[in-house]
Structure formats: structure tokens, C-alpha cells
Design a protein around this motif. Structure first.
Motif, PDB file in Angstrom:
ATOM      1  N   LYS A  70      -2.829  -8.056   3.224  1.00 31.83           N
ATOM      2  CA  LYS A  70      -2.346  -7.630   1.900  1.00 31.83           C
ATOM      3  C   LYS A  70      -3.210  -8.213   0.798  1.00 31.83           C
ATOM      4  O   LYS A  70      -3.610  -7.501  -0.132  1.00 31.83           O
ATOM      5  CB  LYS A  70      -0.892  -8.071   1.722  1.00 31.83           C
ATOM      6  CG  LYS A  70      -0.291  -7.667   0.393  1.00 31.83           C
ATOM      7  CD  LYS A  70       1.173  -8.081   0.326  1.00 31.83           C
ATOM      8  CE  LYS A  70       1.800  -7.646  -0.980  1.00 31.83           C
ATOM      9  NZ  LYS A  70       3.231  -7.982  -1.035  1.00 31.83           N
ATOM     10  N   GLU A  79      -5.594  -1.328  -2.816  1.00 34.33           N
ATOM     11  CA  GLU A  79      -4.128  -1.323  -2.827  1.00 34.33           C
ATOM     12  C   GLU A  79      -3.557  -0.031  -2.246  1.00 34.33           C
ATOM     13  O   GLU A  79      -2.561  -0.058  -1.520  1.00 34.33           O
ATOM     14  CB  GLU A  79      -3.585  -1.520  -4.253  1.00 34.33           C
ATOM     15  CG  GLU A  79      -3.843  -2.896  -4.823  1.00 34.33           C
ATOM     16  CD  GLU A  79      -5.105  -2.969  -5.676  1.00 34.33           C
ATOM     17  OE1 GLU A  79      -5.976  -2.068  -5.545  1.00 34.33           O
ATOM     18  OE2 GLU A  79      -5.226  -3.919  -6.449  1.00 34.33           O
ATOM     19  N   THR A  83      -0.809   0.325   0.696  1.00 33.56           N
ATOM     20  CA  THR A  83       0.514   0.942   0.554  1.00 33.56           C
ATOM     21  C   THR A  83       0.670   2.155   1.464  1.00 33.56           C
ATOM     22  O   THR A  83       1.791   2.482   1.864  1.00 33.56           O
ATOM     23  CB  THR A  83       0.820   1.340  -0.909  1.00 33.56           C
ATOM     24  OG1 THR A  83      -0.198   2.228  -1.385  1.00 33.56           O
ATOM     25  CG2 THR A  83       0.909   0.108  -1.798  1.00 33.56           C
ATOM     26  N   PHE A 126       2.183  -5.314  -5.469  1.00 33.97           N
ATOM     27  CA  PHE A 126       2.819  -4.455  -4.452  1.00 33.97           C
ATOM     28  C   PHE A 126       3.305  -5.294  -3.315  1.00 33.97           C
ATOM     29  O   PHE A 126       2.995  -6.436  -3.189  1.00 33.97           O
ATOM     30  CB  PHE A 126       1.881  -3.351  -3.957  1.00 33.97           C
ATOM     31  CG  PHE A 126       0.582  -3.844  -3.436  1.00 33.97           C
ATOM     32  CD1 PHE A 126       0.437  -4.183  -2.095  1.00 33.97           C
ATOM     33  CD2 PHE A 126      -0.518  -3.972  -4.260  1.00 33.97           C
ATOM     34  CE1 PHE A 126      -0.771  -4.643  -1.610  1.00 33.97           C
ATOM     35  CE2 PHE A 126      -1.721  -4.421  -3.766  1.00 33.97           C
ATOM     36  CZ  PHE A 126      -1.852  -4.759  -2.449  1.00 33.97           C
TER      37      PHE A 126
END
Length: 126
Positions: A70, A79, A83, A126
């Protein structure tokens, strides 16, 4: 202005050990692979920079080390890949960011730098 860019093979890579801390990096090579445990992974070679010197540091991204995966995506602008749950080696090559280096000592082997984690200035959203 004319100059010789310091890319890939033009970068003089030092064999020294950088002190523990945060450094800028660039991914210079990456390969999709399978770990010894049979899990998907991405093998990565970074150039890590400090005071005009460059070292080569290897790392592996695996779902089992989720925080590192991550944070890598967060610091390199990937990102969306994170996701969506799809990251490939090809997406990683050329990406830059900041990492936290540690020094690893193992009996019978010389000390070496390892990437403890990846970071960015603000909290990853996120």
C-alpha cells in the motif's frame, strides 16, 4: 544546455551502505514472479540516492506484506492500481518516491541496506 542524463547504465552505483533513514528512490527494474510459498509477487530493483551517491537496493512486493504494498503504491502515484487490486511490474518501472532504509546484518554475510517501508509526506488517502 547539453548534458549526459544519469539513467540506468549511466548511473555509477556505489557498494557502500547508507545510514538508516529516509531516501529518494527510482525503480530501475521490476519483474512479476512467484514467491517460494507460491504467492504472486513483484521483484524490484531500486536506485536509492543520497548526497550525490547512488546504491542499488532490492525489494519484493507481496500481498502478505500489505502495508508495504500500500505504501509503495501511495508514494509512487499508483493509488489507482492499489484500489483496483492490480499491480504489475511494468507499472512500477520508472516510478519514484521515498523509502525508509534499514541496515540488515546477517551472520556470515556483509551488511546491506533493505527497504523497511515506503513513505510519502502526507497520509496516504486510501
Amino acid at each position: 544546455m547539453k548534458f549526459t542524463p544519469m539513467l540506468g547504465e549511466n548511473v555509477e552505483v556505489s557498494k557502500e551502505i547508507f545510514p538508516k533513514g529516509e531516501y529518494e528512490f527510482k525503480v530501475v527494474w521490476a519483474k512479476d514472479g512467484i514467491s517460494k510459498a507460491g504467492n504472486e509477487m513483484i521483484e524490484i530493483v531500486h536506485h536509492v540516492f543520497n548526497d550525490g551517491k547512488t546504491i542499488k537496493v532490492y525489494d519484493y512486493l507481496l500481498e502478505a506484506m500489505h502495508f508495504k504494498l500500500k505504501h509503495f503504491c501511495g508514494t509512487t502515484g499508483l493509488e489507482t492500481a492499489y484500489t483496483e487490486g492490480t499491480l504489475t511490474a511494468k507499472m512500477c518501472v520508472g516510478k519514484t518516491g521515498r523509502c525508509k532504509l534499514e541496515i540488515q546484518s546477517s551472520p556470515g554475510f556483509p551488511d546491506k541496506n533493505i527497504i523497511e517501508d515506503y513513505c510519502k509526506d502526507e497520509e496516504i488517502p486510501f
